[in-house]
Design a protein around this motif. Structure first.
Motif, PDB file in Angstrom:
ATOM      1  N   ASP A 104       0.924  -1.265   0.051  1.00 18.52           N
ATOM      2  CA  ASP A 104       0.051   0.111  -0.034  1.00 18.52           C
ATOM      3  C   ASP A 104       0.896   1.335   0.053  1.00 18.52           C
ATOM      4  N   VAL A 119      -0.507   2.400  -3.241  1.00 18.99           N
ATOM      5  CA  VAL A 119      -1.840   3.377  -2.695  1.00 18.99           C
ATOM      6  C   VAL A 119      -1.283   4.902  -2.595  1.00 18.99           C
ATOM      7  N   HIS A 120      -0.398   4.942  -1.780  1.00 18.78           N
ATOM      8  CA  HIS A 120       0.167   6.233  -1.433  1.00 18.78           C
ATOM      9  C   HIS A 120       1.218   7.033  -2.220  1.00 18.78           C
ATOM     10  N   VAL A 137      -7.255   1.691  -3.573  1.00 16.75           N
ATOM     11  CA  VAL A 137      -7.053   0.449  -2.347  1.00 16.75           C
ATOM     12  C   VAL A 137      -7.994  -0.892  -2.985  1.00 16.75           C
ATOM     13  N   GLN A 138      -7.438  -1.960  -3.245  1.00 14.17           N
ATOM     14  CA  GLN A 138      -8.043  -3.135  -3.454  1.00 14.17           C
ATOM     15  C   GLN A 138      -8.656  -3.880  -2.526  1.00 14.17           C
ATOM     16  N   ARG A 139      -7.774  -3.990  -1.379  1.00 10.24           N
ATOM     17  CA  ARG A 139      -8.081  -4.806  -0.095  1.00 10.24           C
ATOM     18  C   ARG A 139      -7.442  -3.915   1.058  1.00 10.24           C
ATOM     19  N   ALA A 140      -8.179  -3.850   2.193  1.00 14.90           N
ATOM     20  CA  ALA A 140      -7.766  -3.216   3.443  1.00 14.90           C
ATOM     21  C   ALA A 140      -6.651  -3.884   3.941  1.00 14.90           C
ATOM     22  N   THR A 141      -5.776  -3.421   4.481  1.00 13.68           N
ATOM     23  CA  THR A 141      -4.433  -3.851   5.169  1.00 13.68           C
ATOM     24  C   THR A 141      -4.965  -4.146   6.702  1.00 13.68           C
ATOM     25  N   GLU A 142      -4.758  -5.495   7.061  1.00 11.57           N
ATOM     26  CA  GLU A 142      -5.138  -5.779   8.347  1.00 11.57           C
ATOM     27  C   GLU A 142      -4.070  -5.933   9.363  1.00 11.57           C
ATOM     28  N   THR A 163       0.427  -5.106   9.884  1.00 13.81           N
ATOM     29  CA  THR A 163       1.927  -4.805   9.446  1.00 13.81           C
ATOM     30  C   THR A 163       2.981  -5.762   9.664  1.00 13.81           C
ATOM     31  N   GLN A 202      -3.163  -2.332  16.876  1.00 14.68           N
ATOM     32  CA  GLN A 202      -2.283  -2.684  15.603  1.00 14.68           C
ATOM     33  C   GLN A 202      -1.688  -3.917  15.711  1.00 14.68           C
TER      34      GLN A 202
END
Length: 208
Positions: free
Chosen positions: A70, A74-75, A81-86, A88, A127
């Motif tokens: 991402d 993304v940034h 965004v295709q899928r949220a980051t769950e 790290t 997190q």
């Protein structure tokens, strides 16, 4: 994106701690300095990195996984965004297991919560953090066997190469981090698929 004003590289050398194996790990981190310091949405990642850096001291830290994806797509590139980051994922180029365990224990002492049965996973507030050691703890076939018993084995192929070809990103709070490049991320996904294609079929191929 703005042009990058400079480029430098830092060489990192670690001696393998694998019994009977004499192998020096040398990495060269190339910095093309992606400036994302104005992205307020990256504040949580920056705070997390500050905590990990304090615990890791001079141990090289590499951002991998969905957060690295991402950051670059993304940034930096502006891809939707295709899928949220769950969670790290961070890889630590440690010289031995004692170093990794000291980093982990330091994070726990600072307020992180361990997850039973998952030595690589911690929670810091809300997190989820996965820490993957490599370099000096690797076995000859590029895997690691988690202590104390070594029953859990993880493939870490490609992490040394990902660190050697990493790009550097500047986040809020003046935090800089080595990020696995897009080609390196693709290769890591291929190796992950090879490692767990039968246990979690479809996951890594879909990610790639």
């Amino acid at each position: 994106p703005a042009s990058h004003p400079h480029s430098w590289s830092t060489r990192i050398s670690l001696l393998s701690a694998t019994p009977g194996v004499s192998r020096r790990h040398t990495f060269s981190v190339t910095d093309s300095l992606l400036d994302l310091s104005e992205r307020a949405v990256l504040e949580p990642l920056a705070r997390l990195l500050v905590q990990v850096r304090e615990a890791a001291s001079d141990t090289p830290v590499l951002l991998i996984g969905a957060a690295a994806r991402d950051l670059l797509l993304v940034h930096w590139q502006g891809v939707a965004v295709q899928r949220a980051t769950e969670d790290t994922d961070m890889a630590l180029a440690v010289p031995d297991w004692d170093t990794f365990l000291r980093v982990r224990d330091s994070l726990i002492a600072g307020g992180a919560t361990a997850v039973d049965g998952l030595a690589h996973r911690l929670w810091l507030s809300d997190q989820r953090l996965d820490l993957v050691p490599f370099a000096g703890v690797e076995r000859p076939e590029r895997s690691i066997a988690w202590p104390p018993g070594g029953a859990e084995v993880m493939n870490v192929s490609g992490l040394g190469e990902a660190l050697a070809t990493a790009v550097s990103a500047r986040l809020p709070r003046g935090v800089s981090v080595a990020v696995a490049s897009l080609p390196a991320q693709a290769l890591l996904k291929v190796w992950a698929w090879e490692d767990r294609k039968y246990t979690t079929p479809g996951k890594d191929a879909a990610d790639l």
